[in-house]
Design an enzyme around this catalytic site. Structure first.
Site, short mmCIF file in Angstrom:
data_model
loop_
_atom_site.label_atom_id
_atom_site.label_comp_id
_atom_site.label_asym_id
_atom_site.label_seq_id
_atom_site.Cartn_x
_atom_site.Cartn_y
_atom_site.Cartn_z
N ASP A 160 -6.42 -1.88 5.30
CA ASP A 160 -6.09 -2.91 4.31
C ASP A 160 -6.43 -4.31 4.79
OD1 ASP A 160 -4.88 -0.95 2.54
OD2 ASP A 160 -3.26 -0.86 3.99
N ASP A 220 0.86 -1.18 0.00
CA ASP A 220 0.00 0.00 0.00
C ASP A 220 0.90 1.23 0.00
OD1 ASP A 220 -2.47 1.47 0.32
OD2 ASP A 220 -1.80 1.85 2.37
N ASP A 233 -1.37 -1.07 6.50
CA ASP A 233 -1.40 -0.57 7.87
C ASP A 233 -2.18 -1.48 8.81
OD1 ASP A 233 -4.07 -0.14 7.33
OD2 ASP A 233 -3.90 2.04 7.20
#
Length: 793
Positions: free
Chosen positions: A692, A495, A688
């Protein structure tokens, strides 16, 4: 079916993999029970349906198999008791608690001794129960020289070993007669003198092997104790038979093997002592984590400071922490300012500034200011306790690679006994027809050379050291299976926000003078937008003094307009400037900044263009190096983001990522992970751990980037403390090193038994040599696992 519950039980009496496999197999046959039993940690990790079975039922089943369920003892000082009714009431209530085996309260000494199951409760639970009754309770102060349970166990083993060695030493000398025809005092060769020395070794010191063998055989199992008991008993009773033949026949020269049984038991005890000592070192990382905890806390009560054990701190307590002291528990600063060294949790060496409303983490170090804090998390709820729990669970779990060893260990002992019987038959029928002694010696050698312990220890010891070493570095593996799978990865999906980037916008470029910056920051001060916060923070760092805006207006989709000290200030895009007839000749500069993925804003004062400010979510300092290391490990690195393609590509170029998936909604991330998996790739998702979560769950390995008390332990298979991206390639390296170590252990364990049994059956090994080799095989496996502590991640 009710919701499953979890408990961890200490299991005593297991001597080899056959034992742990037996316990695990029997427990898993109970209704509503799913268990994993670890030989190295001597613990059973059990998920159970409380509507179908209780922990007491599980404990009873383990004990019925001939093993013990480890209990812990709490020695407490009790205050507030005035008569026998008080002590009786406390004792009665404690004995009714689920998990308490027996509680004894002594009024005269104002103390309580409570034996309890640590899988069901903790010492603090007992203390809190007593406090609810209206009495005071605290753990008795331990003397500095008091030994731990493990040290006491080692001391007992050492005493037995020395005693056995002293008794066996004269018998060892008799081997010199057989090997080198050395002349010895006749007393040493006397069968009854040897009998006197060998008997206590066989039946007092070696009684543990008979007990273990009986319990296993009674329950339809077989373990190493069976092999030892059979082998040494055969040597001992044959020697006794030979000694009895000398009665009434002094000319008869007996063939004695008392030295074989005594030395075998001594060598096996020696191996077990070394193994236990080595195994205690595998938990060193966990001990280090536990040692980080503060021992006492300075609580403020009635405006006075009182030092209390950290176990007695309750949520809501107000604590004072001075420079050089550790924060006792997790909490919030309510008074004062300081800087805190949080490196033990986050891995970040630079102290973090703390002020009122700042969160602090228990066991981190207060550097330079006295502060007062309110406790928000205590005991097992603190960040450090959560980390310790993850490491404990990981060390107690099994990796899939262990399954083969477990299957083999389950059949191992019966097969070895069968081989020994066949060996005896072949020798007495064909090799030395009619000669009992050579056949017996060969059979004994087969029994004692074989050891399922090395197979049973091969995987869990490496898992324990590997997860411990990783935890010291800031990498938390949730279980052995995740540690194993991590080395198989082909691709890493990351991410962007908060993972590759810092997750917090910062001013990256500013063109303009100090007065322009003052007006810009003063205008943005009235906005709650993250970009405005970044501009105000930048001005504060530049020591620019801001003033209050007389008027402020946010213009949707364009920017802001403010009046400051009689001047009109505009901050925004080209459209805002055009609508206010501001001439701007900075298209090239704007396009360059935007091409780099930055949000660029024009600044105008009283209709005159005065400069540009650019804000961006900057990449983490070590992001480029971390991604380079991942590429060097042969991994494909993909960036996943909801940002537009241009911004995403700009960030990717900065850190060296060549594949970008942009404009992805949070709910679509899991689908993108599946798409990469469909290319026949093992995929890790790095995020995190909160936003996610779906993608982390669907990935082969979910890696959560966590900082401080926000460690996303539940969301991922691996948690990286502190947000340091360099820990990701280190986690993969740790996995590879651990699996390589396990394979080495399994190879040598299989090779040892594969080579040792035929050699023993061929009569090429004396039983005492076979016994020594068997004892040292387990030690070698544990010692090899300990090499992981020296691996540089």
């Amino acid at each position: 079916m009710s919701e499953s519950e979890h408990t961890t039980l200490g299991v005593t009496g297991m001597t080899c993999a056959a034992c742990s496999n037996r316990v695990e197999k029997v427990l898993n046959k109970m209704d509503g029970v799913e268990a994993k039993v670890n030989l190295t940690t001597e613990k059973a990790s059990v998920d159970y349906d409380p509507s179908a079975v209780s922990v007491d039922d599980i404990s009873a089943r383990i004990e019925k198999l001939g093993y013990g369920v480890e209990m812990e003892k709490a020695e407490l000082d009790i205050t507030g008791m005035t008569c026998a009714a008080c002590s009786n009431r406390i004792e009665k209530v404690l004995n009714k608690q689920n998990g308490v085996k027996v509680a004894s309260v002594n009024l005269a000494t104002e103390s309580a001794s409570v034996e309890y199951n640590p899988g069901l409760m903790e010492e603090t639970d007992i203390i809190n129960r007593i406090k609810k009754l209206g009495y005071g309770a605290k753990v008795k102060t331990e003397e500095e020289n008091q030994q731990s349970a493990k040290e006491k166990q080692l001391t007992r083993m050492k005493t037995k070993l020395i005693t056995s060695a002293v008794l066996a030493a004269p018998l060892l000398l008799t081997m010199l007669v057989h090997l080198f025809n050395v002349s010895l005092p006749s007393i040493l060769l006397n069968p009854w003198f040897q009998f006197v020395l060998a008997t206590p070794v066989q039946f007092i010191i070696g009684w543990q092997f008979y007990v273990g063998a009986y319990k296993n055989l009674r329950n339809g199992g077989a373990n190493m104790d069976v092999l030892v008991a059979l082998g040494t008993s055969a040597a001992y009773f044959y020697s006794l038979y030979e000694a009895l033949k000398t009665i009434g026949n002094p000319a008869y020269e007996p063939h004695l093997y008392f030295e074989t049984s005594a030395i075998l038991i001594t060598l096996i005890l020696f191996g077990k002592y070394l193994e236990t000592a080595a195994k205690s070192k595998t938990t060193a990382a966990l001990s280090k984590l536990l040692d980080l905890q503060a021992k006492q806390a300075r609580v403020i009560r009635n405006e006075e400071e009182v030092m209390i054990p950290v176990e007695d701190v309750a949520v809501g307590d107000r604590l004072r922490v001075k420079p050089g002291e550790k924060f006792p528990v997790d909490g919030t600063v309510v008074k004062g300012k300081t800087s805190v060294d949080e490196s033990m949790i986050t891995g970040e060496s630079i102290p973090v500034e703390k002020e009122v409303q700042s969160g602090v983490i228990g066991s981190t170090m207060n550097k330079n200011g006295t502060v007062e804090m309110e406790a928000t998390k205590v005991g097992k709820d603190t960040a450090l306790a959560s980390i310790v729990k993850v490491v404990e669970d990981a060390q107690g779990s099994k990796a899939p690679i262990q399954r083969m060893a477990d299957v083999i260990s389950g059949y191992f002992v019966p097969i070895v006994v069968g081989i020994a019987v066949v060996t005896f038959g072949i020798w007495i029928a064909f090799v030395t027809p009619g000669a009992f002694e050579p056949a017996l010696v060969a059979a004994i050698a087969v029994l004692v050379i074989a050891c399922p312990c090395a197979l049973g220890l091969a995987t869990p010891t490496s898992i324990m050291v590997g997860t411990g070493k990783s935890a010291e570095t800031g990498i938390l593996f949730k279980g052995g299976e995740h540690l194993e799978r991590t080395h198989q990865l082909d691709a890493i999906i990351m991410d962007k926000t908060g993972t590759i980037t810092k997750g917090k916008p910062e001013v990256t470029d500013f063109t303009g003078d100090t007065d322009t910056l003052r007006l810009l920051a003063s205008a943005e001060k009235g906005s709650e937008h993250p970009l405005a916060e970044a501009i105000v923070a930048y001005a504060t760092e530049q020591d620019v003094e801001m003033t209050e805006a007389e008027a402020f207006e946010a213009v949707p989709g364009q920017g802001i307009k403010a009046a400051i000290a009689g001047k009109e200030v505009l901050v925004g895009n080209r459209k805002l400037m055009n609508e206010h007839d501001v001439h701007v000749d900075a298209d090239a500069d704007m396009e360059g900044l935007e091409a780099d993925g930055k949000t660029a804003m024009l600044i105008a004062v009283n209709g005159e263009h005065r400069g540009i400010v650019a804000v961006a979510d900057t990449v983490k300092d070590t992001a480029s190096e971390a991604i380079k290391q991942l590429h060097d490990q042969g991994l494909e690195v993909v960036m996943l983001t909801g940002d537009n393609e241009r911004t995403a590509q700009a960030i990717a170029r900065q850190v060296g990522i060549d594949q970008v998936i942009a404009q992805v909604l949070p709910e679509e991330k899991a689908d993108k992970v599946k798409e990469v998996q469909m290319q026949d790739k093992k995929v890790a998702m790095v995020g995190d751990g909160i936003n996610d979560a779906p993608a982390l769950a669907v990935a082969d390995i979910g890696i959560a980037i966590g900082t401080g008390t926000e460690v996303a332990i539940e969301a991922a298979d691996v948690t990286i403390l502190g947000g340091e991206l360099l820990l990701i390639p280190k986690a993969i390296k740790a996995s590879k090193a651990t699996i390589r170590n396990i394979r080495q252990n399994l190879f040598w364990a299989f090779a040892y038994n594969s080579a040792g049994i035929p050699i023993a059956a061929a009569g090429l090994l004396a039983p005492w040599i076979a016994g020594g080799a068997m004892a040292l095989s387990s030690v070698s496996v544990v010692s090899n696992a300990l090499r992981l502590k020296r691996v540089k991640l």
